[in-house]
Motif scaffolding. Sequence first.
Motif, mmCIF file in Angstrom:
data_model
loop_
_atom_site.group_PDB
_atom_site.id
_atom_site.type_symbol
_atom_site.label_atom_id
_atom_site.label_comp_id
_atom_site.label_asym_id
_atom_site.label_seq_id
_atom_site.Cartn_x
_atom_site.Cartn_y
_atom_site.Cartn_z
ATOM 1 N N LYS A 62 0.897 -1.315 -0.069
ATOM 2 C CA LYS A 62 -0.326 0.135 -0.086
ATOM 3 C C LYS A 62 0.616 1.252 0.148
ATOM 4 O O LYS A 62 0.419 1.969 -0.527
ATOM 5 C CB LYS A 62 -0.649 0.164 1.375
ATOM 6 N N HIS A 63 2.084 1.376 0.930
ATOM 7 C CA HIS A 63 2.770 2.327 0.633
ATOM 8 C C HIS A 63 4.078 2.574 -0.750
ATOM 9 O O HIS A 63 4.943 3.418 -0.801
ATOM 10 C CB HIS A 63 3.914 2.458 1.597
ATOM 11 N N THR A 64 3.733 1.215 -2.427
ATOM 12 C CA THR A 64 4.444 1.862 -3.013
ATOM 13 C C THR A 64 4.389 2.731 -3.745
ATOM 14 O O THR A 64 5.655 3.590 -4.270
ATOM 15 C CB THR A 64 4.627 0.872 -4.218
ATOM 16 N N ALA A 65 3.298 3.506 -3.747
ATOM 17 C CA ALA A 65 3.468 4.637 -4.968
ATOM 18 C C ALA A 65 4.320 5.771 -3.950
ATOM 19 O O ALA A 65 4.424 6.388 -4.970
ATOM 20 C CB ALA A 65 1.529 5.083 -5.167
ATOM 21 N N ALA A 66 3.274 5.998 -2.871
ATOM 22 C CA ALA A 66 4.134 7.104 -1.873
ATOM 23 C C ALA A 66 5.641 6.946 -1.759
ATOM 24 O O ALA A 66 7.195 8.380 -2.266
ATOM 25 C CB ALA A 66 3.593 7.222 -0.707
ATOM 26 N N LEU A 67 6.152 5.796 -1.819
ATOM 27 C CA LEU A 67 7.901 5.466 -1.976
ATOM 28 C C LEU A 67 8.376 5.849 -3.000
ATOM 29 O O LEU A 67 9.537 6.558 -3.425
ATOM 30 C CB LEU A 67 7.765 3.982 -1.252
ATOM 31 N N ASP A 68 7.785 4.982 -4.264
ATOM 32 C CA ASP A 68 8.000 5.392 -5.829
ATOM 33 C C ASP A 68 8.365 7.041 -6.148
ATOM 34 O O ASP A 68 9.026 7.644 -6.821
ATOM 35 C CB ASP A 68 7.606 5.183 -6.986
ATOM 36 N N CYS A 129 23.298 7.854 23.038
ATOM 37 C CA CYS A 129 21.476 8.392 22.421
ATOM 38 C C CYS A 129 21.743 9.454 21.313
ATOM 39 O O CYS A 129 22.212 10.775 21.518
ATOM 40 C CB CYS A 129 21.571 9.071 23.693
ATOM 41 N N THR A 130 21.026 9.314 20.685
ATOM 42 C CA THR A 130 21.023 9.715 19.000
ATOM 43 C C THR A 130 20.293 10.488 18.981
ATOM 44 O O THR A 130 19.013 9.948 19.283
ATOM 45 C CB THR A 130 21.829 8.969 17.995
ATOM 46 N N VAL A 131 19.675 11.159 18.353
ATOM 47 C CA VAL A 131 18.422 12.402 18.184
ATOM 48 C C VAL A 131 18.268 11.879 16.191
ATOM 49 O O VAL A 131 19.562 11.685 15.268
ATOM 50 C CB VAL A 131 18.657 13.883 18.391
ATOM 51 N N ARG A 132 17.081 11.406 15.836
ATOM 52 C CA ARG A 132 17.193 11.303 14.539
ATOM 53 C C ARG A 132 15.878 10.537 13.562
ATOM 54 O O ARG A 132 14.882 11.582 15.396
ATOM 55 C CB ARG A 132 17.951 9.568 14.124
ATOM 56 N N HIS A 133 15.870 11.775 12.697
ATOM 57 C CA HIS A 133 14.417 11.162 12.807
ATOM 58 C C HIS A 133 13.340 9.903 12.356
ATOM 59 O O HIS A 133 14.000 9.454 11.940
ATOM 60 C CB HIS A 133 14.037 11.938 11.139
ATOM 61 N N LYS A 134 12.166 10.138 13.241
ATOM 62 C CA LYS A 134 11.686 9.225 13.242
ATOM 63 C C LYS A 134 10.423 8.159 11.045
ATOM 64 O O LYS A 134 10.698 9.264 10.771
ATOM 65 C CB LYS A 134 10.753 8.783 14.127
ATOM 66 N N ILE A 135 10.524 6.816 11.618
ATOM 67 C CA ILE A 135 10.300 7.722 9.728
ATOM 68 C C ILE A 135 9.049 6.057 10.616
ATOM 69 O O ILE A 135 8.190 5.689 10.646
ATOM 70 C CB ILE A 135 11.182 5.643 8.916
ATOM 71 N N GLN A 136 8.414 7.693 9.545
ATOM 72 C CA GLN A 136 6.683 6.736 9.428
ATOM 73 C C GLN A 136 6.125 6.282 8.368
ATOM 74 O O GLN A 136 4.979 5.820 7.895
ATOM 75 C CB GLN A 136 5.942 8.027 10.767
ATOM 76 N N SER A 137 6.216 7.487 7.545
ATOM 77 C CA SER A 137 6.234 7.907 6.359
ATOM 78 C C SER A 137 6.913 7.771 5.219
ATOM 79 O O SER A 137 8.636 8.276 5.661
ATOM 80 C CB SER A 137 5.047 8.571 5.831
ATOM 81 N N ALA A 138 6.643 7.227 3.736
ATOM 82 C CA ALA A 138 7.727 7.423 3.128
ATOM 83 C C ALA A 138 8.673 8.869 2.885
ATOM 84 O O ALA A 138 9.841 9.690 2.733
ATOM 85 C CB ALA A 138 7.101 7.045 1.455
ATOM 86 N N GLY A 139 7.773 10.199 3.476
ATOM 87 C CA GLY A 139 7.900 11.532 3.731
ATOM 88 C C GLY A 139 8.858 12.294 4.440
ATOM 89 O O GLY A 139 9.850 12.661 4.167
#
Length: 203
Positions: A62-68, A129-139
């Motif tokens: 379901k995430h294929t289009a957003a990932l592309d 301890c590192t700060v990083r962007h959480k991955i919730q979506s392709a964006g």
Amino acid sequence: MSAVQPSPFLIGDSPALDFLNSVAAPRADEIEWLGNGAAVLDWLVAAGLLESEEVAALRDPKHTAALDLAAKDIRLFRDEFRSFVTTMSMANFVEADHPMIGKLNLLMSQGILTKHLSQSETTGGAFECTVRHKIQSAGDLLPRIAAACADLISDADFTHVKRCEGASCTLFFRDVSKNRKRRWCSMHVCGNRAKVAAHRKRS
């Protein structure tokens, strides 16, 4: 039958430079490791910018289009960052007011920041301890990449950011050799070609 794509060239001694090297033509034919969304996920994991468990949910069809779509944006940003690195490495410094600085700040301001606790392989197993962007979506992928690019700017001496001297090679690397005289992406590829060419010339 198409040739098997080789593993990514992670020779840059910097995730940001490895990102630039995610498209290359080591033997004339161009290799693109970020051709679609699934390939981007594979490359990010291989490069150490993402962990496998972070992207497991994104592998759902379901995430294929957003990932592309995200992959297209990531490739466009790679072109922009390549131009920036090329210019700055030739100048041996980074212009404080360069538009890329503002772009990186904008990209890093997107998404959700989180702290991550893990054991470090470089400090004898001590926790860090590192700060990083959480991955919730392709964006959320591009902000993670932008952060790695920002790390290069803040940590690297651009006098040591180089492009391989191979005649047709496009690979970048950070020269961390003891005498700062690294010339090739790899001695087994461009370095060996240079030796063969020099030998033929002498003969």
